[in-house]
Design a protein around this motif. Structure first.
Motif, short mmCIF file in Angstrom:
data_model
loop_
_atom_site.label_atom_id
_atom_site.label_comp_id
_atom_site.label_asym_id
_atom_site.label_seq_id
_atom_site.Cartn_x
_atom_site.Cartn_y
_atom_site.Cartn_z
N UNK A 259 0.84 -1.20 0.00
CA UNK A 259 0.00 0.00 0.00
C UNK A 259 0.88 1.26 0.00
N UNK A 260 1.99 1.19 0.69
CA UNK A 260 2.88 2.36 0.79
C UNK A 260 4.18 2.17 0.01
N UNK A 261 4.62 0.94 -0.17
CA UNK A 261 5.93 0.69 -0.76
C UNK A 261 5.77 0.03 -2.14
N UNK A 262 6.60 0.48 -3.07
CA UNK A 262 6.67 -0.15 -4.39
C UNK A 262 7.82 -1.14 -4.36
N UNK A 263 7.57 -2.42 -4.26
CA UNK A 263 8.64 -3.35 -3.95
C UNK A 263 9.73 -3.45 -5.02
#
Lengths: 295, 667
Positions: free
Chosen positions: A226-230
């Motif tokens: 939701x917060x991090x673009x892996x």
């Protein structure tokens, strides 16, 4: 819409389940009841000499023989080609049927595999573990964490995802420290499909952020993505949005920038990020507002 | 309606019968690998290849240097490089014997970072993994004004060291068809970092003039031990987890106020705490009967914090207060239970669902003593959250090879009561001068439904279009409210539409584009109605032409928050509404070319712009070359350039250049 209609629909679907499910395509192909096994008087390797070396070097030699996949070979041994399930017949199976051949033994993956995106996309075990049985690529059948260099392999289909690894902030895949299979369990995580257990693969390397907290950030229930673009981001910490735009996706509210009785305008005017004060963004053991203990 | 059902059944039953044999999988992902693995060579040819060579070991040494223009500390923080010049050694060595096979990998730098991994597979089916990792993260000073902050002490090095170590032993249990895993780990951060709250809040304004940065000394250690057992019994997979964790935290904030070069005051605040956590869980999963996967889990959490002490003391001419907070220890007990199921009645039809419930009880007992103006303060607080629950549903139906419908839904329920009781007493600890009670009861219902239509066209084009609906509703009741204001009952509703298109062209290029637009309305019982609209678009392209591979990524996000005029009755003195716009732009292009004899050349360029008025602009370019010097020797060259620009903190603008050369050998 009556209850009766729902029951009929349910029963029909259950019937479909019995017809379509169960994984019988491969068993029907080998049809063990109609053919004789090879018995003691013959050995597959009497003729297939060059396969023997591969077979002897494999982990499979301890638990299975040729007939496990090629079906009873008695007639084939006595009068070749006879009745045998050759590679062409196996390749003509549907992806699901081909996977059934492996999942009969690899039961740990049997339950989860059909629900995975790979399975639904029509991929079978051999799509990645190519020629796993004849051992031309022994490294290809090792467990995923040992998959030596899966990134070029996965890139054949997922080129766009691999391209994102070239962004300034990215997981160290390009550097060879981890690979795609370090995070992606391509066989499917059963827990993910059924019951929430933990924060999955991220917890392996980021325990501090994923440890259970007294006051956990509810966003974690939606997953770290939701917060991090892996795969990669132009923003430090692999964030999907810049500072406050990220937080306001959920924390925007009437009266903004008044949040919980505190005028946040003064902070925004001074270019503050939300986590400058709300230090414990992943969860706090002491403060429900995720503020640091010292402030 | 019955007629519709009959039609639906008539459509479904032939499909079910048609499951014999099942239709080939939809062309969701092109199985290019499978095509490559289905060659034209004969079976005999396939079996005449030589066995693979034994695994090769590799060793590499690298030396590099960094140069900066303007603010060096910023570049150090962005690149996590605490030094200007360094050398690195790397080694990877797989090995194999009759008893085991394994792999060791290690990296060490001259500035004290690196990692080491050892993986051993024993012939008895057990595995041992050991790992260690150390990172250093330098930090830049922070200031909330436009001038360069003068460090309190130019020799103070702001940097955190992050150390991780662990060992995991696992063994395959043949009778149970499962695994036993036992592990232990350590995770610690030590060092100093800037205090990010300088000059932000009223609390810190009075003790930290702008331009006088403060920093924190931090020592945060966590040790955990866990065990995990999984087994397959009668078609059911069981998993049992038990974990224990011990945390130690020592945190000290240092602040020195100054006017020019004259120190006018100082401030130190210290915290020490210790916490124990116990987690246990059991999950049961079953794949029987066929095509139905069911599972459930139970999880228990117990956290107890030892009594901690926080002491702050102000130095210098403004020595106003000494405060000691004795935390009596916060104890939490949480129970969580979840059930889930996935049903695949046909290969083309899938239903899934999950329901969770959670109960948390928190008790807190703290005492705060302030030697300030007139009194000590004794504070007692308690918090209690009864329960929360969530229901997730999803389904997918592929009625035709060219068309599929997918849907997800979630319903969340949360009910909780927070209660704080604060008692102020005089220094004699018996005379009550005030009592404050704050009680907040919240009931929240949140739900979303997402539908998708997937149209794979001609096996090379995949189109997905979807719609998502989210809604939150809060019933808020604050029977006793002393020190905060309320928004009352609230509703939030969001509508999102999104599209995704992917085009694959003959295995040499891929185009992918996706975009989403949403509109969100937030309304309250007091009359507020605000909107939030946003765009999110992303594009990527990759192509391969013989030895050349090129790729490009572009992304744009735009969030606009519009606040409605506050009704006169809801206006609170001192609060001003603010519209907010956030934007992110990203453009990345790169290429890789494979040269003769295994050499390669890779180039990347990234441009990123963040928030309106270009608050932050970053350009990053890199060039990497791999040159084969022989069959087992390889030279690597890397050059990188970074330009960072912050319009609100121009003193921190900086440029950095990095270069390194490496020599790798296989043996």
């Amino acid at each position: 819409m009556t209850v009766r209609s729902i029951v009929i629909l349910f029963l029909a679907l259950a019937g479909c389940s019995r017809l379509g499910g169960g994984g019988t395509e491969f068993l029907r192909l080998i049809d063990a009841d109609k053919h004789r096994p090879i018995g003691d008087q013959h050995d597959c390797f009497d003729c297939h000499l060059k396969i023997r070396d591969f077979h002897e070097a494999s982990i499979h030699r301890r638990v299975m023989d040729c007939e496990s996949c090629h079906g009873p070979g008695g007639e084939h041994a006595e009068d070749p080609p006879g009745a045998i399930i050759g590679p062409a017949a196996l390749r003509n199976l549907s992806p699901q049927g081909r996977s059934e051949m492996c999942l009969r033994c690899h039961r740990n993956n049997a339950a989860a595999w059909p629900a995975t995106a790979h399975a639904r996309a029509g991929l079978a075990c051999f799509t990645c573990h190519s020629d796993a049985v004849h051992f031309k690529q022994p490294e290809a059948v090792r467990p995923p964490r040992e998959f030596p260099s899966s990134t070029p392999f996965c890139e054949q289909c997922h080129a766009a995802a691999v391209a994102e690894l070239n962004q300034p902030y990215h997981h160290p895949v390009r550097e060879g420290e981890i690979s795609c299979t370090s995070c992606h369990d391509i066989h499917g995580e059963f827990e993910r499909a059924t019951a929430t257990w933990d924060y999955g693969v991220c917890a392996r390397c980021h325990p501090r952020q994923t440890h259970e907290k007294v006051f956990r950030h509810p966003a974690l229930d939606e997953g770290c993505g939701v917060c991090h673009a892996p795969h990669g981001s132009s923003i430090p910490s692999l964030l999907t949005r810049t500072a406050n735009s990220l937080c306001l996706q959920c924390h925007f509210q009437p009266g903004f920038p008044n949040i919980a009785g505190v005028d946040h305008a003064v902070f925004l005017a001074r270019a503050a990020n939300c986590w400058d004060c709300h230090v414990d963004v992943h969860g706090s053991n002491s403060d429900p507002s995720l503020l640091g203990r010292i402030r | 309606m019955r007629r519709s059902l009959a039609i639906a059944l008539a459509a479904l039953l032939p499909l079910a019968a048609g499951a014999q044999p099942p239709p080939p999988g939809p062309p969701d992902v092109q199985p290019t690998v499978e095509k490559a693995a289905a060659p034209s060579e004969s079976e005999e040819d396939r079996n005449t290849q030589d066995p693979p060579p034994p695994p090769e070991r590799s060793a590499e040494i690298e030396a590099g240097g960094m140069g900066t223009i303007d603010h060096t500390r910023r570049i150090r923080e962005l690149w996590r490089l605490p030094v200007d010049g360094w050398a690195t050694g790397r080694i990877q060595a797989p090995f194999e014997s009759r008893l085991l096979r394994g792999d060791v990998a290690a990296e060490a730098t001259t500035f004290g970072t690196g990692f080491a991994r050892l993986h051993l597979d024993f012939n008895d089916g057990s595995t041992l993994r050991l790992f260690f990792r150390r990172d250093r993260a330098p930090y830049d000073w922070r200031a909330r004004n436009g001038t360069d902050p003068t460090p309190l002490d130019p020799f103070t090095n702001l940097e955190l060291a992050h150390n991780q170590a662990g060992a995991v032993w696992s063994r395959y249990l043949r009778p149970l068809d499962g695994m036993l895993e036992i592990g232990a780990g350590y995770d610690g951060r030590t060092g100093s970092k800037p205090s990010l709250t300088d000059g932000l809040s009223p609390v810190t304004v009075d003790r930290n003039e702008f331009g006088n940065p403060s920093y924190r000394d931090l020592a945060d250690h966590s040790i955990d031990v866990y065990g995990r057992l999984s087994a397959v019994v009668r078609g059911m997979r069981l998993r049992l987890d038990v974990a224990f964790r011990q945390d130690f935290l020592s945190d000290a904030l240092h602040q020195t106020d100054r006017i020019g070069d004259v120190v006018t005051g100082g401030y130190t605040e210290q915290l020490h705490e210790s916490r124990q956590t116990v987690e246990a869980g059991l999950s049961v999963e079953s794949a029987a009967p066929a095509a139905l996967l069911v599972g459930g889990s139970y999880r228990f959490l117990y956290v107890h914090g030892e009594p901690s002490e926080r002491r702050d003391q102000r130095l210098g001419a403004d020595d106003l207060r000494t405060r000691v907070i004795e935390d009596g220890g916060l104890t939490t007990v949480r129970n969580r239970i979840a059930f889930g199921a996935v049903w695949l009645p046909m290969p083309s039809l899938r239903f899934g669902g999950r329901i969770e419930a959670e109960s948390t009880v928190i008790s807190d007992d703290a005492t705060e003593n302030r030697e300030m103006v007139t009194s000590d303060v004794s504070l007692n607080s308690a918090r209690y959250d009864p329960w929360s629950g969530a229901l997730h549903l999803d389904g997918a139906w592929s009625p035709l090879r060219m068309l599929a419908f997918e849907a997800d839904g979630t319903l969340r329920l949360l009910a909780g009561t927070d209660r704080w009781n604060q008692v102020l007493v005089l220094a004699d600890q018996t005379t009550v001068i005030a009592e404050r009670l704050r009680e907040l009861t919240r009931d929240r219902i949140a739900g979303n439904v997402e539908g998708r239509v997937v149209v794979p066209l001609l096996r090379r084009v995949r189109l997905v279009a979807g719609y998502r609906w989210d809604r939150d509703h809060w019933d808020v009741d604050q029977p006793v409210l002393v020190d905060t204001f309320t928004l009352g009952d609230r509703d939030r509703e969001r509508h999102t539409v999104f599209v995704l298109a992917r085009l694959r062209g003959f295995r040499f290029f891929t185009l992918e584009a996706r975009g989403a637009y949403f509109n969100e309305t937030y309304s309250t019982s007091t009359g507020g109605s605000d909107t939030h609209t946003g765009w999110d678009a992303r594009f990527s392209a990759t192509a391969t032409f013989r030895q050349l591979g090129v790729y490009a990524v572009g992304a744009f996000t735009d969030d606009r928050y519009r606040v409605s005029p506050i009704p006169p009755a809801a206006i609170i003195a001192g609060f001003a509404p603010l519209d907010f716009i956030g934007q992110t732009w990203l453009a990345l292009v790169g290429a890789t070319v494979a040269l003769p004899r295994g050499s390669s050349l890779t180039a990347n360029y990234t441009l990123a712009l963040n928030t309106e008025d270009v608050r932050v602009r970053m350009q990053d370019a890199s060039l990497r070359a791999g040159i084969a010097l022989g069959p087992r020797l390889r030279l690597g060259l890397t050059a990188r350039y970074l330009w960072f620009y912050d319009s609100l903190a121009p003193w921190s603008n900086a440029q950095g250049i990095l270069g390194s050369a490496s020599l790798a050998a296989n043996f």
